[in-house]
Design a protein around this motif. Structure first.
Motif, PDB file in Angstrom:
ATOM      1  N   SER A 150       0.885  -1.199   0.088  1.00 14.35           N
ATOM      2  CA  SER A 150       0.022   0.002   0.101  1.00 14.35           C
ATOM      3  C   SER A 150       0.899   1.242  -0.018  1.00 14.35           C
ATOM      4  N   GLY A 151       1.788   1.165   0.685  1.00 12.82           N
ATOM      5  CA  GLY A 151       2.805   2.394   0.756  1.00 12.82           C
ATOM      6  C   GLY A 151       3.438   2.588  -0.546  1.00 12.82           C
ATOM      7  N   LEU A 152       3.976   1.579  -1.008  1.00 16.69           N
ATOM      8  CA  LEU A 152       4.661   1.637  -2.254  1.00 16.69           C
ATOM      9  C   LEU A 152       3.892   2.254  -3.455  1.00 16.69           C
ATOM     10  N   ALA A 174       4.452   5.668  -5.437  1.00 18.61           N
ATOM     11  CA  ALA A 174       4.365   5.628  -6.983  1.00 18.61           C
ATOM     12  C   ALA A 174       3.340   6.770  -7.479  1.00 18.61           C
ATOM     13  N   TRP A 175       2.176   6.738  -6.740  1.00 20.29           N
ATOM     14  CA  TRP A 175       1.095   7.718  -7.253  1.00 20.29           C
ATOM     15  C   TRP A 175       1.616   9.196  -7.030  1.00 20.29           C
ATOM     16  N   TYR A 196       3.896  15.323  -2.917  1.00 20.17           N
ATOM     17  CA  TYR A 196       4.869  15.087  -1.873  1.00 20.17           C
ATOM     18  C   TYR A 196       3.964  14.771  -0.746  1.00 20.17           C
ATOM     19  N   THR A 197       2.880  15.041  -0.374  1.00 18.86           N
ATOM     20  CA  THR A 197       2.009  14.358   0.691  1.00 18.86           C
ATOM     21  C   THR A 197       1.891  12.988   0.477  1.00 18.86           C
ATOM     22  N   ASP A 198       1.510  12.620  -0.953  1.00 21.18           N
ATOM     23  CA  ASP A 198       1.436  11.010  -0.865  1.00 21.18           C
ATOM     24  C   ASP A 198       2.813  10.282  -0.671  1.00 21.18           C
ATOM     25  N   ARG A 242       3.293  10.108   3.152  1.00 25.48           N
ATOM     26  CA  ARG A 242       2.302   9.200   3.643  1.00 25.48           C
ATOM     27  C   ARG A 242       2.956   7.621   3.217  1.00 25.48           C
ATOM     28  N   GLY A 243       3.235   7.477   1.879  1.00 25.89           N
ATOM     29  CA  GLY A 243       3.614   6.045   1.616  1.00 25.89           C
ATOM     30  C   GLY A 243       4.738   5.715   2.277  1.00 25.89           C
ATOM     31  N   THR A 244       5.887   6.706   2.474  1.00 30.37           N
ATOM     32  CA  THR A 244       7.190   6.553   3.083  1.00 30.37           C
ATOM     33  C   THR A 244       6.838   5.971   4.538  1.00 30.37           C
TER      34      THR A 244
END
Length: 490
Positions: free
Chosen positions: A192-194, A198-199, A249-251, A254-256
């Motif tokens: 989910s994070g990756l 990517a998005w 950036y936020t995505d 949040r993914g990281t």
């Protein structure tokens, strides 16, 4: 270190591997070391300011948690506020206020003193981590949060690298408990994070950075482009550029964090589909909007006072929000515009309802939302001119020229003008249109259904086809020149 850099591509997998390999007691120290390394990769001396903020606010919060009443806590509150806001003033606003005061004195023919300028580089992310730390201190002062006793844990709260330089601005009550828990490796969370990373990378390098190639030549030299159609095109391009850049950036952030086991609050929720300006601000940069609501608007009295005072409170909040974004009159005007939008929207609510009834829009909610959405988008896009322009004079020139060139140009001439422009910027235009279409389509779909949950239940062939397609779009259409995120300057 940028999320869209080779440096981060090497750094992050090493951090993840070490994090899940180490015993739980060593994981937070690892993240703290990694966070300071991440921050020092810009300029090592920045870390001294970050450390000073951490030490003062840790001490202030710790001491306040030992005192039973607000009166005895107040000196530590003022210590924290003075250090944080003083840091912002010196590094970000001193020269701005100095120059503005000198210009005003000269205009009024008053004597002026020789006040030196402060030649200091603005530390990256200083507005974000100081606001996050101030929010923590106010919560402790008000008794909403117990002061953190573990210095390392508090230092990690202030410096956690995924959201250190551009948010979201997190609250102590949300993040500190997460730093106390042990996070095991979770394959579903990692996937989910990756996916989210990517998005976010797609929105940054394909949409935002491509659009920058169209926006920058016009906004950096507006007097060379007096045609209204081109200025309108650049304004609309920036409207999508800043969304792709900041929400991207936020995505990524949040993914990281999600890969490591942490959850950040949602910072964007399809803002350009809002049907009103108040709705836009409930969806755009949510962490900052809620920060100003809780720590400035409500203390000023919020909406619990007489209407004129409530309007004043609302306007002041957005004026300060504009100044928070940058030490330039362009940001102050941008904030003032949005403050005026919200005051007028609140004041005119009864007349809007009457107008909706009179025009029949009240009987067609979808049409009413569509009309409201178009008006909101136009108002927001207009305000972005002041946000992006390099100076107030440039912004005023663009707004003055926007209506020009339409009356004496017929449809064929306007088309020819745009065609010549598109031929010069053809790759950027094609990629940008494709990127905007995909980005906004996914955003619209996400309103009606949890896109990640829906995607997780698709057959593997669907999912992997989507991953491959998104990767190819990033590789072939992305701009990989380590372009800094727009909000890093704040």
């Amino acid at each position: 270190m940028l999320f869209n850099s080779l440096h981060f591509l090497v750094f992050f997998p090493i951090v993840v591997g070490l994090y899940f390999s180490l015993p739980p007691r060593w994981r937070n120290p690892l993240l703290l070391i990694a966070s300071y390394y991440f921050y020092m990769s810009w300029r090592p001396e920045y870390a001294l300011l970050l450390l000073a903020t951490t030490l003062i606010d840790y001490y202030s919060g710790y001491r306040m948690s030992q005192l039973p009443d607000k009166a005895r806590r107040r000196p530590y509150l003022w210590l924290s506020l003075a250090s944080n806001l003083g840091t912002l003033f010196v590094f970000k606003y001193f020269n701005f206020f100095r120059d503005s005061a000198l210009q005003l004195a000269q205009a009024l023919h008053l004597p002026t003193a020789a006040v030196p300028t402060v030649s200091l580089l603005l530390p990256v992310g200083v507005s974000f981590y100081t606001f996050q730390s101030v929010g923590y201190i106010i919560d402790v002062y008000q008794g909403k949060l117990e002061g953190e006793r573990n210095f390392g844990r508090f230092a990690l709260f202030v410096a956690f690298f995924p959201q250190l330089v551009a948010g979201p601005i997190e609250r102590g009550g949300h993040m500190l408990p997460q730093f106390r828990r042990t996070h095991s490796f979770d394959y579903a969370r990692v996937v989910s994070g990756l996916r989210l990373m990517a998005w976010g990378l797609f929105k940054k390098v394909v949409v935002a950075d491509r659009l920058a190639l169209l926006v920058n030549p016009i906004f950096n030299n507006p007097h060379q482009h007096p045609e209204g159609p081109l200025l309108l095109l650049a304004t609309l391009a920036f409207t999508f550029q800043i969304y792709g850049d900041f929400s991207g950036y936020t995505d990524l952030a949040r993914g990281t964090a999600r890969i490591l086991g942490f959850d950040f609050n949602l910072n964007f929720r399809q803002p350009y589909f809002s049907a009103s300006v108040p709705g836009f601000w409930r969806r755009w940069h949510i962490s900052l909007s809620s920060w100003f609501r809780d720590y400035l608007y409500i203390p000023l009295g919020g909406s619990r006072v007489r209407p004129t005072r409530a309007y004043f409170n609302l306007f002041v909040v957005f004026l300060v929000s504009g100044l928070w974004h940058g030490a330039n009159w362009t940001f102050v005007v941008w904030g003032a515009l949005h403050g005026a939008y919200l005051v007028l929207s609140t004041w005119a609510r009864p007349w809007r309802e009457q107008l909706a009834q009179a025009t029949g829009l009240a009987a067609h909610p979808a049409l009413r939302r569509g009309v409201g959405g178009l008006i909101t988008f136009a108002l927001v896009a207009y305000a972005w001119i002041f946000f992006r322009a390099n100076s107030l004079s440039d912004a005023l020139y663009i707004t003055k020229q926007l209506p020009q060139g339409w009356g004496h140009l017929n449809g064929r001439e306007i088309g020819q003008l745009l065609l010549e422009f598109s031929q010069h910027y053809r790759p950027e235009l094609l990629a940008a249109v494709l990127g905007i279409g995909l980005m906004m389509g996914v955003e619209y779909f996400g309103i009606h259904r949890s896109l990640q949950a829906w995607w997780s239940h698709r057959p593997p062939a669907w999912r992997w086809s989507g991953y491959v397609a998104l990767t190819l779009l990033i590789v072939y259409l992305g701009i990989f020149n380590n372009t800094q995120f727009i909000y890093f300057q704040f």
